[in-house]
Design an enzyme around this catalytic site. Structure first.
Site, PDB file in Angstrom:
ATOM      1  N   GLY A 298      66.508  56.916  23.755  1.00  0.00           N
ATOM      2  CA  GLY A 298      67.919  56.529  23.770  1.00  0.00           C
ATOM      3  C   GLY A 298      68.439  56.490  25.188  1.00  0.00           C
ATOM      4  O   GLY A 298      67.817  57.043  26.106  1.00  0.00           O
TER       5      GLY A 298
ATOM      6  N   CYS B 258      60.518  60.289  24.349  1.00  0.00           N
ATOM      7  CA  CYS B 258      61.479  60.057  25.432  1.00  0.00           C
ATOM      8  C   CYS B 258      62.736  60.914  25.244  1.00  0.00           C
ATOM      9  O   CYS B 258      62.673  62.123  25.395  1.00  0.00           O
ATOM     10  CB  CYS B 258      61.817  58.565  25.532  1.00  0.00           C
ATOM     11  SG  CYS B 258      62.617  58.106  27.088  1.00  0.00           S
ATOM     12  N   TYR B 259      63.874  60.333  24.853  1.00  0.00           N
ATOM     13  CA  TYR B 259      65.072  61.134  24.608  1.00  0.00           C
ATOM     14  C   TYR B 259      64.813  62.164  23.507  1.00  0.00           C
ATOM     15  O   TYR B 259      65.263  63.312  23.582  1.00  0.00           O
ATOM     16  CB  TYR B 259      66.238  60.230  24.224  1.00  0.00           C
ATOM     17  CG  TYR B 259      67.524  60.970  23.923  1.00  0.00           C
ATOM     18  CD1 TYR B 259      68.339  61.430  24.952  1.00  0.00           C
ATOM     19  CD2 TYR B 259      67.928  61.208  22.611  1.00  0.00           C
ATOM     20  CE1 TYR B 259      69.519  62.119  24.681  1.00  0.00           C
ATOM     21  CE2 TYR B 259      69.100  61.889  22.332  1.00  0.00           C
ATOM     22  CZ  TYR B 259      69.897  62.337  23.376  1.00  0.00           C
ATOM     23  OH  TYR B 259      71.062  63.017  23.108  1.00  0.00           O
TER      24      TYR B 259
ATOM     25  N   HIS C  12      56.437  56.185  25.955  1.00  0.00           N
ATOM     26  CA  HIS C  12      56.644  55.361  24.757  1.00  0.00           C
ATOM     27  C   HIS C  12      55.302  54.846  24.228  1.00  0.00           C
ATOM     28  O   HIS C  12      54.794  53.824  24.698  1.00  0.00           O
ATOM     29  CB  HIS C  12      57.546  54.172  25.083  1.00  0.00           C
ATOM     30  CG  HIS C  12      58.958  54.550  25.375  1.00  0.00           C
ATOM     31  ND1 HIS C  12      59.917  54.661  24.385  1.00  0.00           N
ATOM     32  CD2 HIS C  12      59.583  54.846  26.537  1.00  0.00           C
ATOM     33  CE1 HIS C  12      61.066  55.008  24.934  1.00  0.00           C
ATOM     34  NE2 HIS C  12      60.892  55.133  26.237  1.00  0.00           N
TER      35      HIS C  12
ATOM     36  N   GLU D  64      54.830  53.405  21.480  1.00  0.00           N
ATOM     37  CA  GLU D  64      55.070  52.202  20.677  1.00  0.00           C
ATOM     38  C   GLU D  64      55.025  50.916  21.490  1.00  0.00           C
ATOM     39  O   GLU D  64      54.896  49.810  20.941  1.00  0.00           O
ATOM     40  CB  GLU D  64      56.422  52.314  19.954  1.00  0.00           C
ATOM     41  CG  GLU D  64      57.657  52.192  20.835  1.00  0.00           C
ATOM     42  CD  GLU D  64      58.078  53.487  21.501  1.00  0.00           C
ATOM     43  OE1 GLU D  64      59.228  53.554  21.976  1.00  0.00           O
ATOM     44  OE2 GLU D  64      57.270  54.442  21.548  1.00  0.00           O
TER      45      GLU D  64
ATOM     46  N   GLY E 281      63.497  27.455  11.540  1.00  0.00           N
ATOM     47  CA  GLY E 281      62.592  28.455  12.079  1.00  0.00           C
ATOM     48  C   GLY E 281      61.982  29.280  10.962  1.00  0.00           C
ATOM     49  O   GLY E 281      62.393  29.189   9.803  1.00  0.00           O
TER      50      GLY E 281
ATOM     51  N   ASP F  99      62.192  32.449  10.189  1.00  0.00           N
ATOM     52  CA  ASP F  99      63.053  33.436   9.516  1.00  0.00           C
ATOM     53  C   ASP F  99      63.952  32.769   8.475  1.00  0.00           C
ATOM     54  O   ASP F  99      63.973  33.159   7.306  1.00  0.00           O
ATOM     55  CB  ASP F  99      63.903  34.194  10.539  1.00  0.00           C
ATOM     56  CG  ASP F  99      63.067  34.856  11.611  1.00  0.00           C
ATOM     57  OD1 ASP F  99      61.911  35.220  11.319  1.00  0.00           O
ATOM     58  OD2 ASP F  99      63.557  34.990  12.742  1.00  0.00           O
TER      59      ASP F  99
ATOM     60  N   SER G 220      63.706  29.819   7.252  1.00  0.00           N
ATOM     61  CA  SER G 220      62.913  29.073   6.258  1.00  0.00           C
ATOM     62  C   SER G 220      62.396  30.002   5.163  1.00  0.00           C
ATOM     63  O   SER G 220      62.437  29.666   3.971  1.00  0.00           O
ATOM     64  CB  SER G 220      61.736  28.377   6.948  1.00  0.00           C
ATOM     65  OG  SER G 220      62.193  27.422   7.885  1.00  0.00           O
TER      66      SER G 220
ATOM     67  N   LYS H  59      58.985  39.823  12.807  1.00  0.00           N
ATOM     68  CA  LYS H  59      58.556  38.430  12.761  1.00  0.00           C
ATOM     69  C   LYS H  59      57.184  38.254  12.128  1.00  0.00           C
ATOM     70  O   LYS H  59      56.993  37.376  11.292  1.00  0.00           O
ATOM     71  CB  LYS H  59      58.562  37.869  14.183  1.00  0.00           C
ATOM     72  CG  LYS H  59      58.280  36.383  14.284  1.00  0.00           C
ATOM     73  CD  LYS H  59      59.475  35.538  13.913  1.00  0.00           C
ATOM     74  CE  LYS H  59      60.551  35.609  14.975  1.00  0.00           C
ATOM     75  NZ  LYS H  59      61.687  34.706  14.678  1.00  0.00           N
TER      76      LYS H  59
END
Length: 519
Positions: free
Chosen positions: A64, A91-92, A178, A180, A234, A236, A238, A375
Site C-alpha cells: 500500500g 511490503c506494507y 513483491h 507477485e 475487444g 472483455d 465481447s 484478461k
C-alpha cells in the site's frame, strides 16, 4: 466443475490500497487456487460469513502507499491473527505485521525501488528451496529494523536489515518485496510455497466454471426486463456480450459507439463479427459529437471523464428508444484497481467504464459480470463460449480509443496520423512473426515537435512513440526487445508515409513505473 458444487479452497487478499492487490489474487489463481480481494479491516465475524461459501485457507496482506505511522494509514483487526489461518504480509503488510507485534519500522536511509538482490539467510517456509541470492522487486521507503524474540529474520538486503521474517510458533510470514510481480525471479515459487505447503490448498478453481455464475447473475438482476451492453469489439466487452446474450436472448441489444477513435477498419470488423454471431446489434455514429466535446481538452483525466460521460449519454438515448433498464459492461479487475475504487488506493487513471462514469445516470443498474476476472481468464472463458480467435486474441485497446494515444489536444489531423502510424506498427510487427509473444503494440502521437529534413528541406514535425510490451495480465509489463530491423522498418515507413512526422522513438519503460498506455 461448477463453482457452486463444492467449497473452493481460497486465499484472501486483504487490500491496503496497493496497486498490486489484484495482481496477488491473480497469481494465486494461476496456481488453480481461488482468491478474493477483501477489505483490509475485515473482522473475524465477517470471516465466519465468508467461510460459509468458500474455504479460507490463507490470507495475504497487500502492499500500500501509506506509512504504518501515518495518521490515516489503513489498519487491520488484530484478532484475525488469532484465527489460526496462515498469513503472508507483503511490503506494507510486512511492515504492518511487524508494527502490530511491537516491532520497529522506520524510514529507510535509502529507498529501494525496482530490481534488488536479496540475501536469503534461512531458506524455509515461503523461501524454501530458494538460492542464497535472489532477484526481487522492491517498492518501499520504510523498513523493518527490529523484531521481538518471537520472530526470526529470513532474509536481508544491503539497505534493508529485515527483508523477510517469520513468527517462530505460528504460520505468519512476511516479505518486504513483491513476489507477485514478474520481475521477482522466483516469485511464483514463493507464492506456491505459501499456497500449497503452508496453507495446504487444493487446486480446485478454473475460470471456465465462472460462465454459469455470470449468466445466472445477469438473469437474476435483469429478470424479464431489457438491457443494453456497451460493445467495443475487444475481448472483455465481447465476452460479456456473449454471456449476456445467453442470459437475456432477445432482451439484449449490443451498442457499438463509433466515436471516430477506433483503429483502421475496426468499426466494420466489429459490426460484421457480431451480426454474424446473431446478436441484436446497433452502431451509433457519434464522431462529430465526441470530437467537439474534446476540443481544447489537454489533460488525459479530463479526456477520459468526458468520453465516459458521452458514452453514457449515447447509451441512455438508445435505452430510452429500446425500453432497456440496465447497462452491461465488460469491466475487468485491472480497470477497477487502476481507477482507484478501493478506499485506500491511489487512482492511476480513470477508465471510461468505471470512474469515468457520471454520478447521475438513468439506468436502473449497471452490471459488470467480468469485474472479478483478469484478461487471460476472460480469454479462457471466451474460448469456451466459442468466440472467434480473432476476437479472443485481439490486442487490448482502451475504451477512449485513439483519443488517449494522442498526447494533448485531440484533433482530426492528429487522430488520422496516429491511426495510420498504428496500422504501420501492427503490420510490421505481425509481418516479422512477433505477434504471438506480445501483449500490445501500438503508436502514440506525442505533443513534442522536432526539426527534421525531408527532401533537402527543413521541416518541423510531430514525434511518434512506438510502444511494444510483453505481459500476462496488464498489471505489470516489460518493454519488448524487438529486433532493430523491425524498428527500422517501422520508423522508415512512418516518416516516409506520414509527412507531418519527423521523428520516431521507442518506449523502453516497464510497467511499473510507467503504465502501458501513455495516457
Amino acid at each position: 466443475m461448477d463453482m457452486c458444487s463444492m467449497k473452493l479452497d481460497t486465499v484472501l487478499v486483504l487490500d491496503f490500497g496497493g496497486q498490486y492487490s489484484h495482481l496477488i489474487a491473480r497469481r494465486v489463481r494461476e496456481q488453480g487456487v481461488y482468491s478474493e480481494i477483501v477489505s483490509c479491516n475485515i473482522t473475524p465475524k465477517e470471516m465466519e460469513t465468508i467461510n460459509k461459501r468458500i474455504n479460507v485457507r490463507g490470507m495475504i496482506l497487500s502492499g500500500g502507499p501509506s506509512s504504518v505511522y501515518a495518521e490515516d494509514a489503513p489498519k487491520f483487526d488484530f484478532k484475525i491473527l488469532n484465527l489460526g489461518i496462515p498469513i503472508l504480509g507483503l511490503c506494507y503488510g510486512h511492515q504492518l505485521i511487524a508494527h502490530a507485534f511491537a516491532g520497529k519500522v522506520k524510514r529507510g536511509t535509502k529507498r529501494e525501488y525496482g530490481i534488488t538482490y536479496v540475501t536469503v539467510d534461512k531458506p524455509v517456509g515461503v523461501l524454501k528451496d530458494l538460492s542464497r541470492n535472489e532477484k526481487v522487486w522492491m517498492s518501499h521507503g520504510d523498513v523493518v529494523y527490529w523484531l521481538p524474540e518471537d520472530f526470526e529474520v529470513l532474509a536481508h538486503t544491503e539497505n534493508c536489515p529485515i527483508a523477510a521474517f517469520r513468527h517462530k510458533k505460528t504460520a505468519i510470514y512476511c516479505l518486504q518485496w513483491h513476489p507477485e510481480v514478474v520481475h521477482t525471479e522466483n516469485g511464483k515459487k514463493m507464492l506456491q510455497n505459501f499456497v500449497f505447503d503452508i496453507c495446504k490448498c487444493r487446486a480446485n478453481w478454473k475460470p471456465e466454471s465462472f460462465i454459469e455464475k455470470g449468466v445466472q447473475e445477469i438473469k437474476r438482476t435483469v429478470g424479464d426486463k431489457k438491457a443494453i451492453i456497451a460493445l467495443s469489439g475487444g475481448i472483455d466487452s465481447s465476452t460479456a456480450t456473449i454471456l449476456a446474450a445467453r442470459a437475456l436472448k432477445g432482451n439484449l441489444t449490443a451498442v457499438f459507439v463509433d466515436h471516430g477513435f477506433m483503429r483502421e477498419g475496426e468499426p466494420e470488423f466489429v459490426e460484421d463479427t457480431f451480426r454474424n454471431i446473431g446478436v441484436k446489434f446497433v452502431r451509433i455514429n457519434t464522431q462529430k459529437e465526441f470530437l467537439a466535446r474534446l476540443k481544447g481538452v489537454v489533460d488525459p483525466e479530463d479526456k477520459r471523464v468526458i468520453i465516459g460521460r458521452e458514452f453514457i449519454r449515447v447509451f441512455e438515448e438508445v435505452a430510452r428508444k429500446s425500453g432497456a433498464e440496465y447497462l452491461i459492461q465488460g469491466t475487468i479487475y485491472p480497470d477497477r484497481i487502476e481507477s482507484g475504487i478501493q478506499k485506500h488506493s491511489d487512482k492511476i487513471k480513470s477508465h471510461h467504464n468505471v470512474a469515468g462514469l457520471p454520478t447521475e445516470i438513468e439506468f436502473k443498474g449497471i452490471i459488470e459480470p467480468l469485474r472479478d476476472l483478469y484478461k487471460d481468464e476472460v480469454r479462457k472463458i471466451a474460448e469456451k463460449l466459442g468466440l472467434p480467435k480473432n476476437i479472443v486474441w485481439r490486442q487490448p485497446f482502451p475504451g477512449p480509443g485513439l483519443a488517449v494515444r494522442v498526447v494533448g489536444e485531440v484533433t482530426q489531423e492528429k487522430i488520422d496520423i496516429v491511426r495510420k502510424a498504428d496500422k504501420i506498427v501492427s503490420e510490421e510487427v505481425e509481418k516479422s512473426g512477433l505477434k504471438d509473444g506480445l501483449w500490445q503494440y501500438f503508436a502514440v502521437l506525442t505533443d513534442t515537435k522536432t526539426t527534421g529534413v525531408k527532401g533537402d528541406a527543413r521541416v518541423y514535425g510531430y514525434t511518434v512513440a512506438v510502444r511494444v510490451v510483453e505481459s500476462r495480465e496488464a498489471m505489470t509489463a516489460s518493454f519488448a526487445k524487438i529486433p532493430y530491423e523491425t524498428l527500422e522498418r517501422i520508423s522508415t515507413r512512418i516518416t516516409n508515409e506520414l509527412s507531418p512526422v519527423t521523428r520516431v522513438v521507442y518506449d523502453i519503460t516497464h510497467k511499473p513505473p510507467a503504465t502501458i498506455e501513455w495516457e
